[in-house]
Design a protein around this motif. Sequence first.
Motif, PDB file in Angstrom:
ATOM      1  N   GLU A   1      -6.543  -3.446  -7.787  1.00  0.00           N
ATOM      2  CA  GLU A   1      -6.916  -4.251  -6.614  1.00  0.00           C
ATOM      3  C   GLU A   1      -8.320  -4.825  -6.778  1.00  0.00           C
ATOM      4  O   GLU A   1      -9.200  -4.574  -5.942  1.00  0.00           O
ATOM      5  N   SER A  59     -10.042  -6.877  -3.747  1.00  0.00           N
ATOM      6  CA  SER A  59      -9.880  -6.404  -2.365  1.00  0.00           C
ATOM      7  C   SER A  59     -11.118  -6.635  -1.497  1.00  0.00           C
ATOM      8  O   SER A  59     -11.009  -6.798  -0.295  1.00  0.00           O
ATOM      9  N   THR A  80      -2.027  -5.333  -7.416  1.00  0.00           N
ATOM     10  CA  THR A  80      -2.355  -6.181  -6.274  1.00  0.00           C
ATOM     11  C   THR A  80      -1.250  -6.072  -5.237  1.00  0.00           C
ATOM     12  O   THR A  80      -0.135  -5.659  -5.555  1.00  0.00           O
ATOM     13  N   HIS A  81      -1.580  -6.389  -3.992  1.00  0.00           N
ATOM     14  CA  HIS A  81      -0.476  -6.544  -3.045  1.00  0.00           C
ATOM     15  C   HIS A  81      -0.397  -7.979  -2.545  1.00  0.00           C
ATOM     16  O   HIS A  81       0.236  -8.265  -1.543  1.00  0.00           O
ATOM     17  N   GLN A 117     -10.119   1.191  -7.829  1.00  0.00           N
ATOM     18  CA  GLN A 117     -10.218   0.808  -6.425  1.00  0.00           C
ATOM     19  C   GLN A 117     -11.380   1.550  -5.761  1.00  0.00           C
ATOM     20  O   GLN A 117     -12.034   1.027  -4.884  1.00  0.00           O
ATOM     21  N   ASN A 146       0.848  -1.187   0.000  1.00  0.00           N
ATOM     22  CA  ASN A 146       0.000   0.000   0.000  1.00  0.00           C
ATOM     23  C   ASN A 146       0.887   1.240   0.000  1.00  0.00           C
ATOM     24  O   ASN A 146       1.856   1.304   0.738  1.00  0.00           O
TER      25      ASN A 146
END
Lengths: 302, 248
Positions: A156, A159, A187-188, A84, A41
């Motif tokens: 994302e 999420s 994406t994380h 997002q 983030n």
Amino acid sequence: MTSPPALDITGLTVRYGDTLAVDGLDLTIPSGQTVALLGANGAGKSSVVNAVLGLLNPAAGSVGILGRTPADAVRAGCVGAMLQHGGLPSEARVGEVLDLVRRSFPTRWPLDDLVVTAGIDGLLERSVDALSGGQRQRVLLALALAGAPPLLLLDEPTSAMDVEGRRAFWTTMRGLADAGHTVVFATHHLDEADAVADRVVVVAAGRVVADGSTAQVKARVTGRTISFTAAPDRRLESLPAVTGVARHGGTVTVATTDADATLRALLADGGLPDLEVRGATLEDAVLSLISTGHTHPIGAVR
Amino acid sequence: MNPLLAFQLRRVGRNKQYLFFTVLLPALFTIFITKIIGGQMGDAAGYDEVAASVMVSMMAYGALGAALGATIRISFDRASGWLRQLRITPVPQTQVFAVDVAVGAILALPSLVVVALVGRFVNGVQLGTGTWAVLVGVLWAGSIAFVALGLLIGLSLEEKAAGGAIGILGTMLAALGGLWWPVEMFPEPMQVLAWFTPSYWYAEMGRDVAAGTAPALLPVVALTAFTAVFAALAVTVARRRPLHAVSG
């Protein structure tokens, strides 16, 4: 003449006041690739996505989508995106919103197939205000796909989804890639990048710190981290196999490619109070990628 | 019809509050206020004058409320992220803006027509056929001032403040602009205040028409000036406030 790349970003720099969110980022994505923009983030992924879509004006640099400017590409229906913080209008039905967006594109994804692909079966008559978080997310995906655009940009996308929804989504994205769409998603989650992408671009502090196949990047980030309490003046950077050191108060986190060797050296060097050893998280991996001072992205630039 | 316009009208049509506050309420006020004040007049001429004046005031009140209510809602679409979502579809931004202007203008019309019908058939206001048409036409055209104001407010304020502004702004414009009671009944300083409200000039235009003359120049110029300022500010705010949201 070769056709222009699906996405061509050169020297992109984005500032919010004094904060530098994207720092001279270069990225070229040929048509047909499935690319994960991987980062923690605040790494700058969303800023890149917003700049590509023309939602913000970069301080410097240029963005080309299939040889067009962002504004032209959006107007021409070359790009579909899932933001997002994209939203749906209140007091409307899902089917109405989808119809409006589909009709605005020059090409349209066949409705029956779109409903199945996005997983919004049975939701068309539903009021937007009555959707669950995961359902909203799938409706937003349907909007991104509605015009069957050549470039898909998903920020994302999973999420708000549970594990099951996430897996179904990955299947959808792989299907899109097989159908020849260029898919770029932020994406994380390393596992998400691994499951879907054939190329992973790791972004940290607004720069590309790694770019390669999933296997290449994963090899970089399968280190371990060792946390313990240490005096602030204890020298740790030069220990064997250490790729990065981070301090939070008295706690030190050391990223290492060989936990065995590092631990042995640490024990020889003194005590290890509050010791914890774990597999590197993505944050740790990104930390190690930055702190080892890569000036050139690792992996093959394609 | 333009798909976005049809879509937006369908959304507003689902809002029952709109119908109550901008059509039903002004119509009921028209009847009550005329009965109360008009009833106190000794003669028929006095009653006729009151009936016509109240009707014009309530037409103005309903139309400005509808125009404001329809347009301030753009703030909700910004907050939900829908404006951002629309921005990344091929729908041109100018069309998104134009449709909101059109929706505001279209919604002002039912209030004007319903209150005029109540004035004619319940309160017995007598005007020539041409005068009726000009009255509705002039007030409809003038409602664009409140479309512009509503867009300005809706683009400037956050969701909650905008929600409150819909009711408060309409009430203030009506009260200070002399739509609920004649400006002449105000104390002197308040009368001056009325000149600084677009609603005062808006109703003045209508009163001129109802009196059987063309609108005087001053109200027309004043309302046009308000519209121009509101529109220019709305465009400036729309350009300045970014639509992106970033958290990663």
